[in-house]
Scaffold this motif. Structure first.
Motif, PDB file in Angstrom:
ATOM      1  N   CYS A  71       0.715  -1.265  -0.140  1.00 43.32           N
ATOM      2  CA  CYS A  71      -0.116  -0.094   0.101  1.00 43.32           C
ATOM      3  C   CYS A  71       0.942   1.196  -0.029  1.00 43.32           C
ATOM      4  N   LEU A  72       2.131   1.267   0.183  1.00 46.13           N
ATOM      5  CA  LEU A  72       3.316   2.289   0.053  1.00 46.13           C
ATOM      6  C   LEU A  72       3.191   3.172   1.243  1.00 46.13           C
ATOM      7  N   THR A  73       2.382   3.042   2.169  1.00 45.93           N
ATOM      8  CA  THR A  73       2.363   3.875   3.491  1.00 45.93           C
ATOM      9  C   THR A  73       3.309   3.224   4.287  1.00 45.93           C
ATOM     10  N   THR A  74       3.910   4.420   5.230  1.00 38.88           N
ATOM     11  CA  THR A  74       5.029   4.153   5.900  1.00 38.88           C
ATOM     12  C   THR A  74       4.443   3.653   7.199  1.00 38.88           C
ATOM     13  N   PHE A  75       5.296   2.680   7.896  1.00 37.50           N
ATOM     14  CA  PHE A  75       4.823   2.054   9.381  1.00 37.50           C
ATOM     15  C   PHE A  75       6.015   1.904  10.001  1.00 37.50           C
ATOM     16  N   LYS A 131       0.937  -4.660   7.807  1.00 37.39           N
ATOM     17  CA  LYS A 131       0.116  -5.853   8.263  1.00 37.39           C
ATOM     18  C   LYS A 131       0.054  -6.781   7.373  1.00 37.39           C
ATOM     19  N   PRO A 132      -0.021  -8.089   8.309  1.00 36.17           N
ATOM     20  CA  PRO A 132       0.228  -9.382   7.243  1.00 36.17           C
ATOM     21  C   PRO A 132      -0.857  -9.215   6.263  1.00 36.17           C
ATOM     22  N   ASP A 133      -2.193  -8.723   6.447  1.00 34.55           N
ATOM     23  CA  ASP A 133      -3.353  -8.882   5.414  1.00 34.55           C
ATOM     24  C   ASP A 133      -3.492  -7.690   4.664  1.00 34.55           C
ATOM     25  N   CYS A 134      -2.471  -6.678   4.428  1.00 31.11           N
ATOM     26  CA  CYS A 134      -2.546  -5.571   3.886  1.00 31.11           C
ATOM     27  C   CYS A 134      -3.375  -5.647   2.595  1.00 31.11           C
ATOM     28  N   ALA A 135      -4.352  -4.938   2.153  1.00 28.37           N
ATOM     29  CA  ALA A 135      -4.951  -4.951   1.188  1.00 28.37           C
ATOM     30  C   ALA A 135      -4.564  -4.483  -0.183  1.00 28.37           C
ATOM     31  N   GLY A 136      -3.481  -3.430   0.224  1.00 25.33           N
ATOM     32  CA  GLY A 136      -2.714  -2.793  -1.062  1.00 25.33           C
ATOM     33  C   GLY A 136      -3.570  -1.778  -1.521  1.00 25.33           C
TER      34      GLY A 136
END
Ligand SMILES: [Zn+2]
Ligand SMILES: [Zn+2]
Length: 176
Positions: A71-75, A131-136
């Motif tokens: 999803c290209l967000t930073t975490f 997160k493991p299930d990131c929807a992107g």
């Protein structure tokens, strides 16, 4: 971060505890996945194994910000590692075989920076996920699907891949 042989030799049992910080900010430039790295906290102990043979056991922890591959967000994430390496100041004792690696050091100084850096890179995920299930991201409208759903038809795929999809569909047909 440097440990000296004098420090190790001067301790009562030849066991020298150490702790400190290592700055690896240059990795932010080098690694596309990293946007921020706090100093790496390193602690451990150095000991005498034998004449001219030393061992360093360390654990390290670093808080960083990575870019999610989907999803290209930073975490924020915590990169942790534990390691143990052997060192010698006698060139003849240094070796690098499948069974054993003994690193050579000179001038009575063991520099830990390279090892800390290597361990951080080993523990850096190749494709980090927020997160493991990131929807992107939606490939059509670009919306972050973790934040809101969209109505796009994502079945539509790149024409170059269409051929592949046809083949896969044929494959599925022949299996069933
Ligand atoms: Zn994500
Ligand atoms: Zn969409």
């Amino acid at each position: 971060m440097i440990i000296t042989i004098n420090q190790i030799n001067q301790t009562a049992e030849g066991l020298y505890p150490f702790a400190g910080k290592i700055y690896l900010d240059d990795l932010v430039e080098e690694e596309a996945n990293i946007v921020m790295l706090e100093p790496v906290q390193v602690e451990g102990q150095a000991s005498i194994l034998d004449s001219h043979l030393y061992q360093v056991t360390a654990k390290q922890k670093c808080v960083g910000k990575l870019i999610c591959a989907r999803c290209l967000t930073t975490f924020p994430t915590s990169l942790e590692a534990k390691w143990q390496e052997k060192f010698t100041d006698k060139k003849e004792l240094a070796c690098d075989t499948e069974e054993e690696t003994i690193h050579f050091f000179s001038e009575g100084q063991i520099d830990l920076d390279l090892f800390v850096r290597e361990q951080l890179l080993i523990h850096l995920p190749y494709a980090p996920l927020c997160k493991p299930d990131c929807a992107g991201l939606c490939p059509v409208c670009g919306v972050n699907k973790n934040e809101k759903p969209c109505e796009c038809d994502t079945q539509r795929i790149d024409p170059r891949l269409a051929k592949l999809q046809d083949l896969l569909a044929e494959d599925k047909d022949s299996v069933s």
